[in-house]
Enzyme design. Structure first.
Site, PDB file in Angstrom:
ATOM      1  N   GLY A  54       0.842  -1.200   0.000  1.00 12.25           N
ATOM      2  CA  GLY A  54       0.000   0.000   0.000  1.00 12.25           C
ATOM      3  C   GLY A  54       0.868   1.236   0.000  1.00 12.25           C
ATOM      4  O   GLY A  54       2.060   1.161   0.320  1.00 12.25           O
ATOM      5  N   CYS A  81       5.178  -6.271   1.784  1.00 17.24           N
ATOM      6  CA  CYS A  81       5.557  -4.854   1.747  1.00 17.24           C
ATOM      7  C   CYS A  81       4.829  -4.084   2.864  1.00 17.24           C
ATOM      8  O   CYS A  81       5.081  -4.328   4.035  1.00 17.24           O
ATOM      9  CB  CYS A  81       5.267  -4.281   0.354  1.00 17.24           C
ATOM     10  SG  CYS A  81       6.052  -2.690   0.095  1.00 17.24           S
ATOM     11  N   TYR A  82       3.891  -3.193   2.537  1.00 19.38           N
ATOM     12  CA  TYR A  82       3.142  -2.488   3.578  1.00 19.38           C
ATOM     13  C   TYR A  82       2.493  -3.500   4.537  1.00 19.38           C
ATOM     14  O   TYR A  82       2.408  -3.280   5.738  1.00 19.38           O
ATOM     15  CB  TYR A  82       2.064  -1.613   2.937  1.00 19.38           C
ATOM     16  CG  TYR A  82       1.209  -0.821   3.908  1.00 19.38           C
ATOM     17  CD1 TYR A  82       1.612   0.439   4.337  1.00 19.38           C
ATOM     18  CD2 TYR A  82       0.006  -1.333   4.394  1.00 19.38           C
ATOM     19  CE1 TYR A  82       0.834   1.176   5.224  1.00 19.38           C
ATOM     20  CE2 TYR A  82      -0.776  -0.610   5.278  1.00 19.38           C
ATOM     21  CZ  TYR A  82      -0.357   0.643   5.696  1.00 19.38           C
ATOM     22  OH  TYR A  82      -1.128   1.364   6.573  1.00 19.38           O
ATOM     23  N   HIS A 168       8.257  -8.073  -3.307  1.00 20.84           N
ATOM     24  CA  HIS A 168       6.987  -8.451  -3.945  1.00 20.84           C
ATOM     25  C   HIS A 168       7.089  -9.808  -4.650  1.00 20.84           C
ATOM     26  O   HIS A 168       7.514  -9.866  -5.805  1.00 20.84           O
ATOM     27  CB  HIS A 168       6.571  -7.370  -4.944  1.00 20.84           C
ATOM     28  CG  HIS A 168       6.154  -6.103  -4.273  1.00 20.84           C
ATOM     29  ND1 HIS A 168       4.863  -5.880  -3.856  1.00 20.84           N
ATOM     30  CD2 HIS A 168       6.868  -5.009  -3.912  1.00 20.84           C
ATOM     31  CE1 HIS A 168       4.787  -4.698  -3.277  1.00 20.84           C
ATOM     32  NE2 HIS A 168       5.986  -4.149  -3.285  1.00 20.84           N
ATOM     33  N   GLU A 170       4.721 -11.458  -5.818  1.00 22.19           N
ATOM     34  CA  GLU A 170       3.634 -11.609  -6.801  1.00 22.19           C
ATOM     35  C   GLU A 170       4.007 -11.124  -8.200  1.00 22.19           C
ATOM     36  O   GLU A 170       3.262 -11.347  -9.150  1.00 22.19           O
ATOM     37  CB  GLU A 170       2.374 -10.876  -6.315  1.00 22.19           C
ATOM     38  CG  GLU A 170       2.441  -9.358  -6.288  1.00 22.19           C
ATOM     39  CD  GLU A 170       3.104  -8.772  -5.042  1.00 22.19           C
ATOM     40  OE1 GLU A 170       3.887  -9.475  -4.389  1.00 22.19           O
ATOM     41  OE2 GLU A 170       2.842  -7.592  -4.736  1.00 22.19           O
ATOM     42  N   GLY A 223     -19.673  -8.924 -28.250  1.00 18.75           N
ATOM     43  CA  GLY A 223     -18.709  -9.690 -29.037  1.00 18.75           C
ATOM     44  C   GLY A 223     -17.340  -9.711 -28.384  1.00 18.75           C
ATOM     45  O   GLY A 223     -16.448 -10.423 -28.806  1.00 18.75           O
ATOM     46  N   GLY A 224     -17.162  -8.916 -27.312  1.00 17.38           N
ATOM     47  CA  GLY A 224     -15.913  -8.962 -26.547  1.00 17.38           C
ATOM     48  C   GLY A 224     -15.843 -10.277 -25.771  1.00 17.38           C
ATOM     49  O   GLY A 224     -16.835 -11.017 -25.698  1.00 17.38           O
ATOM     50  N   VAL A 225     -14.678 -10.557 -25.178  1.00 16.73           N
ATOM     51  CA  VAL A 225     -14.472 -11.844 -24.506  1.00 16.73           C
ATOM     52  C   VAL A 225     -15.507 -12.073 -23.399  1.00 16.73           C
ATOM     53  O   VAL A 225     -16.138 -13.133 -23.329  1.00 16.73           O
ATOM     54  CB  VAL A 225     -13.045 -11.915 -23.896  1.00 16.73           C
ATOM     55  CG1 VAL A 225     -12.845 -13.206 -23.138  1.00 16.73           C
ATOM     56  CG2 VAL A 225     -12.001 -11.761 -24.974  1.00 16.73           C
ATOM     57  N   ASP A 226     -15.724 -11.062 -22.558  1.00 19.69           N
ATOM     58  CA  ASP A 226     -16.553 -11.277 -21.373  1.00 19.69           C
ATOM     59  C   ASP A 226     -18.014 -11.562 -21.725  1.00 19.69           C
ATOM     60  O   ASP A 226     -18.598 -12.523 -21.233  1.00 19.69           O
ATOM     61  CB  ASP A 226     -16.476 -10.073 -20.424  1.00 19.69           C
ATOM     62  CG  ASP A 226     -15.045  -9.711 -20.090  1.00 19.69           C
ATOM     63  OD1 ASP A 226     -14.185 -10.593 -20.221  1.00 19.69           O
ATOM     64  OD2 ASP A 226     -14.788  -8.555 -19.700  1.00 19.69           O
ATOM     65  N   SER A 227     -18.595 -10.727 -22.578  1.00 23.35           N
ATOM     66  CA  SER A 227     -20.014 -10.969 -22.872  1.00 23.35           C
ATOM     67  C   SER A 227     -20.178 -12.236 -23.710  1.00 23.35           C
ATOM     68  O   SER A 227     -21.190 -12.929 -23.597  1.00 23.35           O
ATOM     69  CB  SER A 227     -20.669  -9.755 -23.532  1.00 23.35           C
ATOM     70  OG  SER A 227     -20.163  -9.529 -24.809  1.00 23.35           O
ATOM     71  N   LYS A 365      -9.701 -12.104 -15.919  1.00 30.32           N
ATOM     72  CA  LYS A 365      -9.774 -12.200 -17.386  1.00 30.32           C
ATOM     73  C   LYS A 365      -9.169 -13.504 -17.918  1.00 30.32           C
ATOM     74  O   LYS A 365      -9.746 -14.157 -18.777  1.00 30.32           O
ATOM     75  CB  LYS A 365      -9.023 -11.009 -17.995  1.00 30.32           C
ATOM     76  CG  LYS A 365      -9.235 -10.829 -19.462  1.00 30.32           C
ATOM     77  CD  LYS A 365     -10.550 -10.147 -19.671  1.00 30.32           C
ATOM     78  CE  LYS A 365     -10.725  -9.554 -21.034  1.00 30.32           C
ATOM     79  NZ  LYS A 365     -11.910  -8.671 -21.042  1.00 30.32           N
TER      80      LYS A 365
END
Ligand code: XMP
Length: 507
Positions: A54, A81-82, A168, A170, A223-227, A365
């Protein structure tokens, strides 16, 4: 129900990377606010807790703190970290500003006797990014890593199952960072690794069927990936009860709208393509301001969608392809309101839907892409690049006309064909109609015609990006094909600006 790792958020930019890294080990994770009470955490019953980084200093009175009781729950905790500074500060250690801030990759010496660093080389490179450091550890803690300027680069109190790293793990820049997180999950939290996307599909199918019963659901399909993945999941859950409205605003890429129609017409859903190209173009006549264009397209989208929804009569459920980062970024845990940042414009709040269905709202995603493939969608849909809702309209500078759209669409198609031959593709690449004309010579004729710009970027989150140094031979091939195959283009330029200061899109 899968085992849970709770990621407590203290405002660090890498919180989603932490949660994704945990999930990449088949352990389910959720991001919750840093102040979540110990009581709530006990109720959620996680197998482990990770405190994120943070931007604050723990010793300042207004800095974000956690419930001190969480350190007494007996649940293993990893502070990053924080998160490590917070843990040490709240348990009686001392945190102070560094004499010299540490940024970037630095060499660290790790105590490989710590379960956190099991099987990790003693000398490893780690990513540091801090201006404060723990100068004195709380009682019962010992140091497990050091760097030249940070004597407490990691620490632990094994009896209390509390662990901290100043660096970090990650991010990719830390050697074996994924492994360090894996050690925390499996050696310290004794996680089973029981999170699988197949189970996610089964749970969602059951849940959607339970909620919807015999009723009908409407989905705005961009038409995007999510929908698209949302449509595939719903068509499997409630075949015949789903209607997908795809508004073709005429700003899609080459053959894209037809592809969407082909894929979804073949599924067990009622697919409606609304050909609204003329309407959108008419509304954009004479409009040159980028913001104005976006606003008009958003409004027109809502109008078309409302008209279609009106024709269909009363449909109680609206489905949306909201994904987990949308939920986290909007500050809520689970999306309760209609997403204001819809792909195109934002669906109106007064649409008469009783309930919202967001079956992807717990997925990142990359998981949505995997789910799409498991549901039988082709890579042409699941691996689709990000594409702005207003589409090619914001890749044509100045007024949008049918002719300019044709030119940018063909230039984009040629660029995509050439890039797709490459082994390593940039994360996003496209052509822009600059609206500028320049002098050229074709055959014996002097020309005064369109300048096309090419853009290709690499990024991890699209908040910042680097332009991709595409090989010159690739750029030359694209430029010569564009000027040869599109008669009205006289010149091709390559955009070598990163973000910031530029944005990915030109408008
Ligand atoms: P910028 O241009 O803001 O773009 O640097 C960052 C990323 O967002 C995409 N983008 C959009 N996506 N609706 C979307 O769904 C939009 O209106 C929109 N505008 C930009 C852009 O393509 C890039 O990936």
């Amino acid at each position: 129900m899968s085992e849970l790792i709770l990621v407590l958020d203290f405002g660090g930019q890498y919180k989603e990377l932490i949660a994704r890294s945990v999930r990449s080990h088949s352990v389910y994770s959720e991001i919750w606010p840093g102040r979540t009470s110990a009581e709530k955490i006990r109720e959620l019953n996680p197998v482990g807790i990770i405190l994120t980084g943070g931007p604050h200093s723990v010793y300042l009175p207004d800095s974000l703190k956690c419930d001190p009781e969480i350190f007494r729950l007996g649940i293993p905790i990893l502070g990053i970290c924080y998160g490590m500074q917070l843990m040490c500060h709240m348990l009686g250690g001392t945190v102070q500003p560094c004499e010299k801030s540490e940024y970037g990759r630095v060499k660290a010496r790790l105590d490989t006797g710590s379960p956190l660093f099991n099987d990790i080389p003693e000398r490893s490179t780690v990513l540091m990014s801090h201006t404060d450091r723990v100068s004195r550890l709380p009682d019962g803690f010992l140091t497990t890593a050091e760097t030249a300027s940070c004597p407490n680069a990691a620490c632990e109190n094994p009896a209390l199952k509390l662990y901290g790293v100043q660096f970090h793990p990650e991010v990719e820049h830390t050697d074996n960072g994924r492994r360090i997180i894996g050690n925390f999950l499996f050696d310290i939290c004794s996680a089973k690794g029981d999170y699988h996307l197949d189970d996610y599909i089964d749970t969602q199918l059951r849940e959607i069927r339970r909620r919807v019963g015999e009723q009908k659901v409407l989905l705005a399909l961009s038409g995007g990936v999510d929908s698209s993945v949302c449509a595939a999941l719903l068509s499997k859950a409630i075949p015949g009860q789903l209607t997908c409205v795809f508004v073709d605003h005429g700003f899609m890429r080459y053959k894209e709208a037809d592809d969407i129609e082909r894929v979804f017409s073949a599924m067990d859903l009622n697919f409606i393509r609304v050909n609204a190209q003329d309407r959108f173009l008419a509304r954009l006549k004479g409009v040159t301001s980028p913001e104005q264009k976006r606003k008009i397209i958003g409004e027109e989208f809502v109008r078309v969608f409302e008209e279609e929804a009106g024709k269909l009569g009363n449909i109680p459920f609206l489905a949306q392809g909201t994904i987990y980062p949308d939920v986290v970024e909007s500050g809520g845990k689970h999306g309760a309101t209609i997403k204001s940042h819809h792909n195109v414009g934002g669906l109106p709040e007064n649409l008469a839907f009783a309930e919202l269905i967001e079956p992807l709202s717990r997925l990142f995603k990359d998981e949505v892409r995997v789910l799409g493939r498991k549901l039988g969608l082709t890579a042409s849909i699941t691996e689709r690049q990000p594409f702005p809702g207003p589409g090619l309209a914001v890749r044509v500078m100045g007024e949008v006309t049918r002719e300019k759209l044709e030119v940018v669409r063909m230039a984009d198609y040629i660029m995509c064909q050439e890039i797709e031959k490459l082994k390593r593709k940039p994360q996003q690449y496209f052509a822009v109609h600059t609206g500028v004309r320049s002098v050229g010579v074709k055959g014996d004729d002097r020309t005064y015609d369109t300048v096309i710009a090419l853009r290709a970027v690499d990024t991890s989150d699209f908040m910042t990006c680097e332009y991709t140094p595409l090989p010159h031979r690739v750029l030359s091939r694209i430029a010569s094909r564009i000027t040869r195959e599109i008669p009205s283009v006289s010149r091709v330029v390559y955009d070598i600006t990163s973000k910031p200061p530029a944005t990915v899109e030109w408008e």
